[in-house]
Design a protein around this motif. Structure first.
Motif, short mmCIF file in Angstrom:
data_model
loop_
_atom_site.label_atom_id
_atom_site.label_comp_id
_atom_site.label_asym_id
_atom_site.label_seq_id
_atom_site.Cartn_x
_atom_site.Cartn_y
_atom_site.Cartn_z
N LEU A 77 7.31 11.66 7.42
CA LEU A 77 6.16 11.67 6.52
C LEU A 77 6.53 11.10 5.16
O LEU A 77 5.73 10.38 4.53
N GLN A 78 7.74 11.39 4.70
CA GLN A 78 8.19 10.83 3.42
C GLN A 78 8.35 9.32 3.50
O GLN A 78 8.02 8.60 2.56
N PHE A 79 8.84 8.84 4.64
CA PHE A 79 9.01 7.40 4.83
C PHE A 79 7.66 6.69 4.79
O PHE A 79 7.51 5.65 4.13
N LEU A 80 6.66 7.22 5.47
CA LEU A 80 5.33 6.61 5.47
C LEU A 80 4.69 6.67 4.09
O LEU A 80 4.03 5.72 3.65
N SER A 81 4.87 7.79 3.40
CA SER A 81 4.33 7.92 2.05
C SER A 81 5.00 6.92 1.11
O SER A 81 4.34 6.32 0.25
N PHE A 82 6.29 6.74 1.27
CA PHE A 82 7.03 5.75 0.48
C PHE A 82 6.45 4.36 0.66
O PHE A 82 6.23 3.62 -0.31
N ILE A 83 6.17 3.98 1.91
CA ILE A 83 5.60 2.65 2.18
C ILE A 83 4.23 2.51 1.52
O ILE A 83 3.93 1.51 0.85
N GLU A 84 3.39 3.53 1.68
CA GLU A 84 2.02 3.44 1.19
C GLU A 84 1.96 3.29 -0.33
O GLU A 84 1.07 2.60 -0.85
N HIS A 85 2.89 3.89 -1.04
CA HIS A 85 2.80 3.90 -2.51
C HIS A 85 3.78 2.96 -3.19
O HIS A 85 3.84 2.94 -4.42
N HIS A 86 4.53 2.18 -2.42
CA HIS A 86 5.53 1.29 -3.04
C HIS A 86 4.87 -0.03 -3.42
O HIS A 86 4.66 -0.90 -2.57
N ARG A 87 4.57 -0.19 -4.69
CA ARG A 87 3.90 -1.41 -5.16
C ARG A 87 4.88 -2.52 -5.49
O ARG A 87 4.47 -3.59 -5.94
N GLY A 88 6.16 -2.25 -5.26
CA GLY A 88 7.13 -3.34 -5.35
C GLY A 88 7.13 -4.14 -4.06
O GLY A 88 7.04 -5.38 -4.08
N LEU A 89 7.21 -3.46 -2.94
CA LEU A 89 7.16 -4.13 -1.64
C LEU A 89 5.75 -4.61 -1.32
O LEU A 89 5.57 -5.68 -0.72
N PHE A 90 4.76 -3.81 -1.70
CA PHE A 90 3.36 -4.14 -1.38
C PHE A 90 2.51 -4.09 -2.65
O PHE A 90 1.83 -3.09 -2.90
N PRO A 91 2.58 -5.14 -3.47
CA PRO A 91 1.79 -5.18 -4.70
C PRO A 91 0.30 -5.10 -4.41
O PRO A 91 -0.17 -5.54 -3.35
N ALA A 92 -0.45 -4.55 -5.35
CA ALA A 92 -1.90 -4.39 -5.17
C ALA A 92 -2.57 -5.73 -4.92
O ALA A 92 -3.49 -5.84 -4.09
N LYS A 93 -2.13 -6.78 -5.63
CA LYS A 93 -2.73 -8.09 -5.44
C LYS A 93 -2.50 -8.60 -4.02
O LYS A 93 -3.39 -9.20 -3.40
N TYR A 94 -1.31 -8.36 -3.48
CA TYR A 94 -1.00 -8.78 -2.11
C TYR A 94 -1.85 -8.03 -1.11
O TYR A 94 -2.36 -8.61 -0.13
N LEU A 95 -2.05 -6.73 -1.33
CA LEU A 95 -2.89 -5.94 -0.43
C LEU A 95 -4.34 -6.41 -0.47
O LEU A 95 -5.03 -6.41 0.55
N ASP A 96 -4.81 -6.82 -1.65
CA ASP A 96 -6.17 -7.39 -1.76
C ASP A 96 -6.28 -8.67 -0.94
O ASP A 96 -7.26 -8.90 -0.22
N SER A 154 2.88 5.71 15.04
CA SER A 154 2.31 4.38 15.24
C SER A 154 1.78 3.90 13.90
O SER A 154 0.98 4.61 13.26
N CYS A 155 2.20 2.73 13.46
CA CYS A 155 1.80 2.20 12.16
C CYS A 155 1.11 0.85 12.36
O CYS A 155 1.67 -0.07 12.95
N LEU A 156 -0.13 0.75 11.86
CA LEU A 156 -0.91 -0.48 11.97
C LEU A 156 -0.82 -1.33 10.71
O LEU A 156 -1.16 -2.51 10.74
N GLY A 157 -0.43 -0.72 9.60
CA GLY A 157 -0.36 -1.47 8.34
C GLY A 157 -1.45 -1.06 7.38
O GLY A 157 -2.14 -0.06 7.56
N PHE A 158 -1.60 -1.86 6.35
CA PHE A 158 -2.52 -1.55 5.27
C PHE A 158 -3.93 -2.07 5.54
O PHE A 158 -4.12 -3.18 6.02
N VAL A 159 -4.91 -1.23 5.19
CA VAL A 159 -6.29 -1.67 5.04
C VAL A 159 -6.65 -1.32 3.60
O VAL A 159 -6.84 -0.15 3.27
N GLY A 160 -6.70 -2.32 2.76
CA GLY A 160 -6.77 -2.05 1.33
C GLY A 160 -5.45 -1.44 0.90
O GLY A 160 -4.38 -1.96 1.23
N GLU A 161 -5.51 -0.33 0.17
CA GLU A 161 -4.29 0.34 -0.27
C GLU A 161 -3.98 1.57 0.58
O GLU A 161 -3.12 2.37 0.24
N ARG A 162 -4.66 1.70 1.70
CA ARG A 162 -4.42 2.79 2.63
C ARG A 162 -3.54 2.33 3.79
O ARG A 162 -3.80 1.29 4.40
N LEU A 163 -2.51 3.11 4.09
CA LEU A 163 -1.64 2.81 5.22
C LEU A 163 -2.17 3.54 6.45
O LEU A 163 -2.29 4.77 6.45
#
Length: 380
Positions: A90-109, A244-253
Protein backbone atom coordinates in the motif's frame (compact mmCIF):
# COMPACT_ATOMS: atom_id res chain seq x y z
CA UNK A 1 4.82 -14.81 -22.56
CA UNK A 2 5.74 -14.05 -18.97
CA UNK A 3 6.08 -16.80 -16.39
CA UNK A 4 6.60 -16.03 -12.70
CA UNK A 5 6.59 -18.18 -9.59
CA UNK A 6 6.30 -17.62 -5.85
CA UNK A 7 7.17 -20.59 -3.61
CA UNK A 8 7.32 -20.34 0.17
CA UNK A 9 7.34 -22.37 3.33
CA UNK A 10 8.08 -21.73 6.99
CA UNK A 11 11.80 -21.48 6.24
CA UNK A 12 11.93 -19.03 3.35
CA UNK A 13 10.39 -17.59 0.20
CA UNK A 14 11.57 -17.71 -3.41
CA UNK A 15 10.53 -15.55 -6.37
CA UNK A 16 11.45 -16.57 -9.92
CA UNK A 17 10.69 -15.04 -13.33
CA UNK A 18 11.70 -15.30 -16.96
CA UNK A 19 13.10 -12.29 -18.81
CA UNK A 20 10.26 -11.64 -21.29
CA UNK A 21 8.58 -8.25 -21.04
CA UNK A 22 5.85 -6.30 -22.82
CA UNK A 23 5.68 -2.63 -23.77
CA UNK A 24 2.29 -1.35 -24.97
CA UNK A 25 1.14 1.82 -26.68
CA UNK A 26 -1.89 3.12 -28.57
CA UNK A 27 -1.63 4.39 -32.13
CA UNK A 28 -4.65 5.55 -34.19
CA UNK A 29 -7.01 3.84 -31.78
CA UNK A 30 -5.20 0.50 -31.97
CA UNK A 31 -3.17 -1.10 -29.22
CA UNK A 32 0.37 -2.08 -30.20
CA UNK A 33 2.44 -4.44 -28.06
CA UNK A 34 6.12 -5.25 -28.34
CA UNK A 35 7.79 -8.19 -26.63
CA UNK A 36 11.46 -8.43 -25.77
CA UNK A 37 13.79 -10.48 -23.60
CA UNK A 38 16.50 -9.52 -21.16
CA UNK A 39 14.24 -7.68 -18.75
CA UNK A 40 14.73 -7.83 -14.99
CA UNK A 41 11.38 -8.26 -13.24
CA UNK A 42 12.42 -9.05 -9.66
CA UNK A 43 13.76 -6.27 -7.42
CA UNK A 44 14.64 -5.61 -3.82
CA UNK A 45 12.02 -3.22 -2.43
CA UNK A 46 13.77 -2.37 0.84
CA UNK A 47 17.40 -1.77 1.70
CA UNK A 48 16.94 -2.97 5.25
CA UNK A 49 14.19 -5.60 5.23
CA UNK A 50 13.70 -8.89 3.31
CA UNK A 51 11.04 -7.57 0.92
CA UNK A 52 11.02 -8.26 -2.82
CA UNK A 53 8.80 -7.10 -5.67
CA UNK A 54 8.04 -8.93 -8.90
CA UNK A 55 6.23 -7.42 -11.89
CA UNK A 56 4.54 -9.00 -14.89
CA UNK A 57 2.67 -8.01 -18.06
CA UNK A 58 3.84 -4.44 -18.73
CA UNK A 59 7.48 -3.42 -18.26
CA UNK A 60 6.60 0.22 -17.63
CA UNK A 61 3.92 2.35 -16.04
CA UNK A 62 2.80 4.79 -18.73
CA UNK A 63 6.32 4.99 -20.19
CA UNK A 64 8.12 5.14 -16.84
CA UNK A 65 10.11 1.89 -16.34
CA UNK A 66 9.09 -0.10 -13.29
CA UNK A 67 12.75 -0.60 -12.45
CA UNK A 68 13.18 3.17 -12.09
CA UNK A 69 10.03 3.43 -9.93
CA UNK A 70 11.22 0.65 -7.61
CA UNK A 71 14.74 2.11 -7.29
CA UNK A 72 13.31 5.54 -6.47
CA UNK A 73 11.02 4.07 -3.81
CA UNK A 74 13.88 2.08 -2.30
CA UNK A 75 16.08 5.17 -2.18
CA UNK A 76 13.47 7.44 -0.59
CA UNK A 77 12.35 4.81 1.95
CA UNK A 78 15.83 3.50 2.72
CA UNK A 79 15.47 3.84 6.50
CA UNK A 80 11.79 2.98 6.81
CA UNK A 81 10.19 -0.38 7.47
CA UNK A 82 6.61 -1.58 7.83
CA UNK A 83 4.91 -4.19 9.97
CA UNK A 84 3.45 -6.31 7.17
CA UNK A 85 3.94 -7.09 3.50
CA UNK A 86 0.55 -5.54 2.73
CA UNK A 87 1.68 -2.26 4.30
CA UNK A 88 4.71 -2.28 2.01
CA UNK A 89 2.40 -2.76 -0.97
CA UNK A 90 0.00 0.00 0.00
CA UNK A 91 2.88 2.36 0.74
CA UNK A 92 4.45 1.57 -2.63
CA UNK A 93 1.23 2.37 -4.50
CA UNK A 94 0.71 5.55 -2.48
CA UNK A 95 4.29 6.58 -3.26
CA UNK A 96 3.62 6.19 -7.00
CA UNK A 97 0.35 8.11 -6.89
CA UNK A 98 1.80 11.13 -5.10
CA UNK A 99 5.30 11.30 -6.60
CA UNK A 100 5.26 14.39 -8.82
CA UNK A 101 8.90 13.93 -9.69
CA UNK A 102 8.28 10.70 -11.58
CA UNK A 103 4.78 11.72 -12.65
CA UNK A 104 4.52 15.52 -12.95
CA UNK A 105 1.02 17.00 -13.03
CA UNK A 106 1.59 18.35 -16.54
CA UNK A 107 2.58 14.88 -17.78
CA UNK A 108 -0.51 13.33 -16.20
CA UNK A 109 -2.67 15.95 -17.95
CA UNK A 110 -1.05 15.06 -21.27
CA UNK A 111 -1.63 11.36 -20.63
CA UNK A 112 -5.32 11.87 -19.94
CA UNK A 113 -5.87 13.89 -23.13
CA UNK A 114 -3.82 11.38 -25.12
CA UNK A 115 -5.78 8.42 -23.73
CA UNK A 116 -9.17 10.03 -24.38
CA UNK A 117 -8.04 10.94 -27.90
CA UNK A 118 -7.04 7.34 -28.66
CA UNK A 119 -10.36 6.09 -27.24
CA UNK A 120 -12.29 8.51 -29.45
CA UNK A 121 -10.39 7.28 -32.50
CA UNK A 122 -11.04 3.67 -31.51
CA UNK A 123 -14.79 4.29 -31.23
CA UNK A 124 -14.88 6.16 -34.55
CA UNK A 125 -13.27 3.14 -36.21
CA UNK A 126 -15.81 0.87 -34.51
CA UNK A 127 -18.64 3.09 -35.74
CA UNK A 128 -17.30 2.92 -39.31
CA UNK A 129 -17.21 -0.89 -39.03
CA UNK A 130 -20.69 -1.15 -37.52
CA UNK A 131 -22.93 -3.53 -39.49
CA UNK A 132 -25.80 -1.03 -39.59
CA UNK A 133 -23.49 1.63 -41.02
CA UNK A 134 -22.03 -0.72 -43.64
CA UNK A 135 -25.52 -1.81 -44.70
CA UNK A 136 -26.34 1.72 -45.91
CA UNK A 137 -22.84 2.79 -46.92
CA UNK A 138 -23.92 3.88 -50.41
CA UNK A 139 -26.55 6.25 -49.01
CA UNK A 140 -24.64 9.14 -47.38
CA UNK A 141 -27.62 10.53 -45.45
CA UNK A 142 -28.64 7.11 -44.14
CA UNK A 143 -25.04 6.26 -43.26
CA UNK A 144 -24.69 9.47 -41.27
CA UNK A 145 -27.86 8.71 -39.34
CA UNK A 146 -26.62 5.17 -38.67
CA UNK A 147 -23.35 6.59 -37.34
CA UNK A 148 -25.19 8.95 -35.02
CA UNK A 149 -27.28 6.06 -33.73
CA UNK A 150 -24.15 3.93 -33.19
CA UNK A 151 -22.45 6.77 -31.27
CA UNK A 152 -25.51 7.20 -29.02
CA UNK A 153 -25.66 3.45 -28.48
CA UNK A 154 -21.99 3.27 -27.44
CA UNK A 155 -22.53 6.10 -24.96
CA UNK A 156 -25.59 4.40 -23.48
CA UNK A 157 -23.78 1.06 -23.14
CA UNK A 158 -20.68 2.65 -21.62
CA UNK A 159 -22.72 4.47 -18.97
CA UNK A 160 -24.19 1.20 -17.75
CA UNK A 161 -20.80 0.35 -16.24
CA UNK A 162 -19.91 1.77 -12.81
CA UNK A 163 -16.99 4.12 -12.37
CA UNK A 164 -13.79 2.18 -11.78
CA UNK A 165 -12.46 2.56 -8.21
CA UNK A 166 -11.03 4.89 -6.99
CA UNK A 167 -12.49 7.19 -9.66
CA UNK A 168 -15.56 9.27 -8.81
CA UNK A 169 -18.13 11.33 -10.68
CA UNK A 170 -16.41 14.43 -9.32
CA UNK A 171 -13.11 13.27 -10.87
CA UNK A 172 -14.84 12.80 -14.21
CA UNK A 173 -16.49 16.22 -14.11
CA UNK A 174 -13.23 17.89 -13.07
CA UNK A 175 -11.29 16.24 -15.88
CA UNK A 176 -13.87 17.34 -18.45
CA UNK A 177 -13.85 20.93 -17.21
CA UNK A 178 -10.05 21.11 -17.08
CA UNK A 179 -9.35 19.59 -20.50
CA UNK A 180 -12.45 20.49 -22.52
CA UNK A 181 -10.70 22.96 -24.84
CA UNK A 182 -7.93 20.50 -25.76
CA UNK A 183 -10.38 17.61 -26.09
CA UNK A 184 -12.55 19.67 -28.44
CA UNK A 185 -9.54 20.29 -30.67
CA UNK A 186 -8.65 16.58 -30.65
CA UNK A 187 -12.26 15.58 -31.34
CA UNK A 188 -12.47 17.94 -34.33
CA UNK A 189 -9.27 16.48 -35.79
CA UNK A 190 -10.45 12.92 -35.17
CA UNK A 191 -13.79 13.58 -36.85
CA UNK A 192 -12.04 14.95 -39.93
CA UNK A 193 -9.68 12.01 -40.19
CA UNK A 194 -11.71 9.02 -39.00
CA UNK A 195 -15.42 9.74 -39.49
CA UNK A 196 -15.60 10.19 -43.29
CA UNK A 197 -16.95 13.73 -42.73
CA UNK A 198 -20.05 12.43 -40.91
CA UNK A 199 -21.66 15.25 -38.90
CA UNK A 200 -21.27 13.54 -35.54
CA UNK A 201 -21.71 15.53 -32.36
CA UNK A 202 -18.32 16.59 -31.01
CA UNK A 203 -19.55 16.90 -27.42
CA UNK A 204 -21.03 13.40 -27.51
CA UNK A 205 -17.75 11.97 -28.80
CA UNK A 206 -15.82 13.66 -25.98
CA UNK A 207 -18.30 12.35 -23.41
CA UNK A 208 -17.89 8.85 -24.83
CA UNK A 209 -14.10 9.04 -24.61
CA UNK A 210 -14.11 10.30 -21.02
CA UNK A 211 -16.84 7.95 -19.83
CA UNK A 212 -15.08 4.94 -21.36
CA UNK A 213 -11.74 5.82 -19.76
CA UNK A 214 -13.24 6.41 -16.31
CA UNK A 215 -15.59 3.43 -16.36
CA UNK A 216 -13.52 0.82 -18.20
CA UNK A 217 -9.84 1.71 -17.79
CA UNK A 218 -8.91 -1.97 -17.95
CA UNK A 219 -9.92 -2.00 -21.63
CA UNK A 220 -7.83 1.01 -22.61
CA UNK A 221 -4.83 1.05 -20.26
CA UNK A 222 -2.03 -1.50 -19.96
CA UNK A 223 -2.15 -3.65 -16.85
CA UNK A 224 0.84 -4.50 -14.69
CA UNK A 225 0.75 -7.26 -12.12
CA UNK A 226 2.70 -6.49 -8.95
CA UNK A 227 3.70 -9.17 -6.45
CA UNK A 228 5.24 -7.98 -3.19
CA UNK A 229 6.59 -10.74 -0.97
CA UNK A 230 8.79 -11.30 2.03
CA UNK A 231 8.63 -10.42 5.70
CA UNK A 232 7.24 -7.39 7.51
CA UNK A 233 8.83 -6.42 10.81
CA UNK A 234 6.05 -8.22 12.72
CA UNK A 235 6.16 -11.36 10.54
CA UNK A 236 7.74 -14.63 11.59
CA UNK A 237 6.73 -16.37 8.35
CA UNK A 238 6.71 -15.12 4.74
CA UNK A 239 3.71 -13.84 2.79
CA UNK A 240 2.85 -12.19 -0.49
CA UNK A 241 0.28 -9.67 -1.75
CA UNK A 242 -0.63 -9.26 -5.42
CA UNK A 243 -1.91 -6.02 -6.96
CA UNK A 244 -3.14 -5.07 -10.41
CA UNK A 245 -2.11 -1.59 -11.56
CA UNK A 246 -3.60 0.08 -14.64
CA UNK A 247 -1.88 3.44 -14.25
CA UNK A 248 -3.07 6.99 -13.90
CA UNK A 249 -6.40 8.47 -14.92
CA UNK A 250 -5.79 12.12 -14.21
CA UNK A 251 -3.97 12.23 -10.89
CA UNK A 252 -5.63 9.06 -9.60
CA UNK A 253 -3.75 5.76 -9.68
CA UNK A 254 -6.02 2.88 -10.63
CA UNK A 255 -4.78 -0.14 -8.69
CA UNK A 256 -6.44 -2.87 -6.69
CA UNK A 257 -5.46 -5.87 -4.61
CA UNK A 258 -5.94 -9.23 -6.36
CA UNK A 259 -4.84 -11.82 -3.83
CA UNK A 260 -2.59 -12.72 -0.95
CA UNK A 261 -1.31 -15.61 1.12
CA UNK A 262 0.65 -15.90 4.35
CA UNK A 263 2.43 -18.93 5.67
CA UNK A 264 1.19 -19.86 9.13
CA UNK A 265 2.14 -22.37 11.79
CA UNK A 266 -0.39 -24.79 10.28
CA UNK A 267 0.19 -23.92 6.60
CA UNK A 268 3.62 -25.31 5.85
CA UNK A 269 3.99 -24.83 2.08
CA UNK A 270 2.54 -22.70 -0.67
CA UNK A 271 2.98 -22.32 -4.41
CA UNK A 272 1.59 -19.68 -6.79
CA UNK A 273 2.17 -18.98 -10.48
CA UNK A 274 1.48 -15.63 -12.16
CA UNK A 275 0.88 -14.51 -15.75
CA UNK A 276 1.31 -17.68 -17.89
CA UNK A 277 0.56 -20.63 -15.61
CA UNK A 278 -0.17 -23.72 -17.74
CA UNK A 279 2.92 -25.76 -16.82
CA UNK A 280 2.84 -24.66 -13.17
CA UNK A 281 -0.83 -25.65 -12.95
CA UNK A 282 -0.05 -29.05 -14.48
CA UNK A 283 2.75 -29.61 -11.97
CA UNK A 284 0.85 -28.50 -8.88
CA UNK A 285 -2.65 -29.79 -9.69
CA UNK A 286 -1.88 -32.78 -11.91
CA UNK A 287 -3.72 -31.29 -14.90
CA UNK A 288 -3.61 -28.07 -16.88
CA UNK A 289 -6.41 -25.65 -17.79
CA UNK A 290 -6.57 -27.07 -21.32
CA UNK A 291 -7.21 -30.59 -20.00
CA UNK A 292 -9.77 -29.27 -17.51
CA UNK A 293 -11.72 -27.49 -20.27
CA UNK A 294 -11.51 -30.44 -22.67
CA UNK A 295 -12.83 -32.90 -20.10
CA UNK A 296 -15.81 -30.67 -19.32
CA UNK A 297 -16.53 -30.03 -22.99
CA UNK A 298 -16.32 -33.68 -24.07
CA UNK A 299 -18.37 -34.88 -21.10
CA UNK A 300 -21.10 -32.37 -21.94
CA UNK A 301 -21.20 -33.60 -25.55
CA UNK A 302 -21.23 -37.27 -24.51
CA UNK A 303 -24.09 -36.76 -22.07
CA UNK A 304 -26.18 -34.93 -24.64
CA UNK A 305 -25.53 -37.65 -27.24
CA UNK A 306 -26.36 -40.36 -24.68
CA UNK A 307 -29.66 -38.66 -23.83
CA UNK A 308 -30.48 -38.54 -27.55
CA UNK A 309 -29.79 -42.27 -27.95
CA UNK A 310 -32.11 -43.01 -25.04
CA UNK A 311 -34.78 -40.87 -26.63
CA UNK A 312 -34.84 -38.67 -23.54
CA UNK A 313 -35.51 -35.02 -24.28
CA UNK A 314 -36.86 -33.34 -21.12
CA UNK A 315 -37.34 -29.56 -21.31
CA UNK A 316 -34.59 -29.05 -18.72
CA UNK A 317 -32.06 -31.33 -20.45
CA UNK A 318 -29.42 -28.58 -20.70
CA UNK A 319 -29.71 -27.90 -16.94
CA UNK A 320 -29.47 -31.60 -16.11
CA UNK A 321 -26.36 -31.97 -18.27
CA UNK A 322 -24.69 -28.95 -16.64
CA UNK A 323 -25.51 -30.31 -13.19
CA UNK A 324 -23.97 -33.69 -14.09
CA UNK A 325 -20.87 -32.01 -15.54
CA UNK A 326 -20.44 -29.90 -12.40
CA UNK A 327 -20.84 -32.92 -10.13
CA UNK A 328 -18.34 -34.95 -12.15
CA UNK A 329 -15.88 -32.04 -12.20
CA UNK A 330 -16.07 -31.55 -8.44
CA UNK A 331 -15.48 -35.23 -7.77
CA UNK A 332 -12.48 -35.80 -10.01
CA UNK A 333 -10.76 -32.48 -9.26
CA UNK A 334 -11.18 -32.99 -5.50
CA UNK A 335 -9.76 -36.50 -5.83
CA UNK A 336 -6.78 -35.21 -7.84
CA UNK A 337 -6.16 -32.52 -5.23
CA UNK A 338 -6.13 -35.05 -2.41
CA UNK A 339 -3.88 -37.48 -4.29
CA UNK A 340 -1.51 -34.96 -5.91
CA UNK A 341 -1.73 -31.33 -4.81
CA UNK A 342 -1.98 -31.82 -1.06
CA UNK A 343 1.03 -34.19 -0.85
CA UNK A 344 3.00 -31.82 -3.08
CA UNK A 345 2.31 -28.92 -0.73
CA UNK A 346 3.56 -31.01 2.17
CA UNK A 347 6.78 -31.70 0.26
CA UNK A 348 7.21 -27.99 -0.54
CA UNK A 349 6.74 -27.24 3.13
CA UNK A 350 9.83 -29.29 4.03
CA UNK A 351 12.20 -28.13 1.27
CA UNK A 352 15.31 -26.11 2.19
CA UNK A 353 15.84 -22.75 0.52
CA UNK A 354 18.19 -23.98 -2.21
CA UNK A 355 15.72 -26.67 -3.31
CA UNK A 356 12.85 -24.16 -3.27
CA UNK A 357 14.90 -21.99 -5.61
CA UNK A 358 15.67 -24.95 -7.87
CA UNK A 359 11.98 -25.87 -8.03
CA UNK A 360 10.94 -22.32 -8.94
CA UNK A 361 13.66 -22.00 -11.58
CA UNK A 362 12.73 -25.34 -13.16
CA UNK A 363 9.05 -24.44 -13.46
CA UNK A 364 9.84 -21.08 -15.05
CA UNK A 365 12.15 -22.79 -17.55
CA UNK A 366 9.47 -25.40 -18.39
CA UNK A 367 6.89 -22.67 -18.99
CA UNK A 368 9.29 -20.74 -21.22
CA UNK A 369 10.14 -23.90 -23.16
CA UNK A 370 6.46 -24.72 -23.67
CA UNK A 371 5.66 -21.20 -24.89
CA UNK A 372 8.66 -21.20 -27.25
CA UNK A 373 7.75 -24.56 -28.75
CA UNK A 374 4.09 -23.52 -29.08
CA UNK A 375 5.16 -20.39 -30.91
CA UNK A 376 7.49 -22.30 -33.24
CA UNK A 377 4.72 -24.80 -34.06
CA UNK A 378 2.46 -21.95 -35.23
CA UNK A 379 5.11 -20.93 -37.77
CA UNK A 380 5.33 -24.37 -39.37
Amino acid sequence: MTSEICVMNRHSLVLAADSAATVSRWEDGKKEERYFKGSNKIFQLSNSEPIGIMIYDSADLQRIPWELIVKTFRSEFASKSFRSVREYGLQFLSFIEHHRGLFPAKYLDELLVENVDQIMIRFLNMINDDDAVKAVATDVAAANEAKKAALDNYIAITRTFPLAPPLTQEDLAAAKAKHLVRLEAEAEADLRLFSDSAPLDKASLIDLGLEALFRRPGIFLSQTGIVIAGYGTDDFFPSYVEFSCLGFVGERLCAMEKGDHAITRRDSGFFKAFATTAMADTFTMGFGPDVFNLVRSYLRDVLQDFAGKLGANPPNLADLVEEAVSTHTDKWTNDVFERHSRPLRRVIGSLPTDELAELAETLVMLESLKERESYISTLN
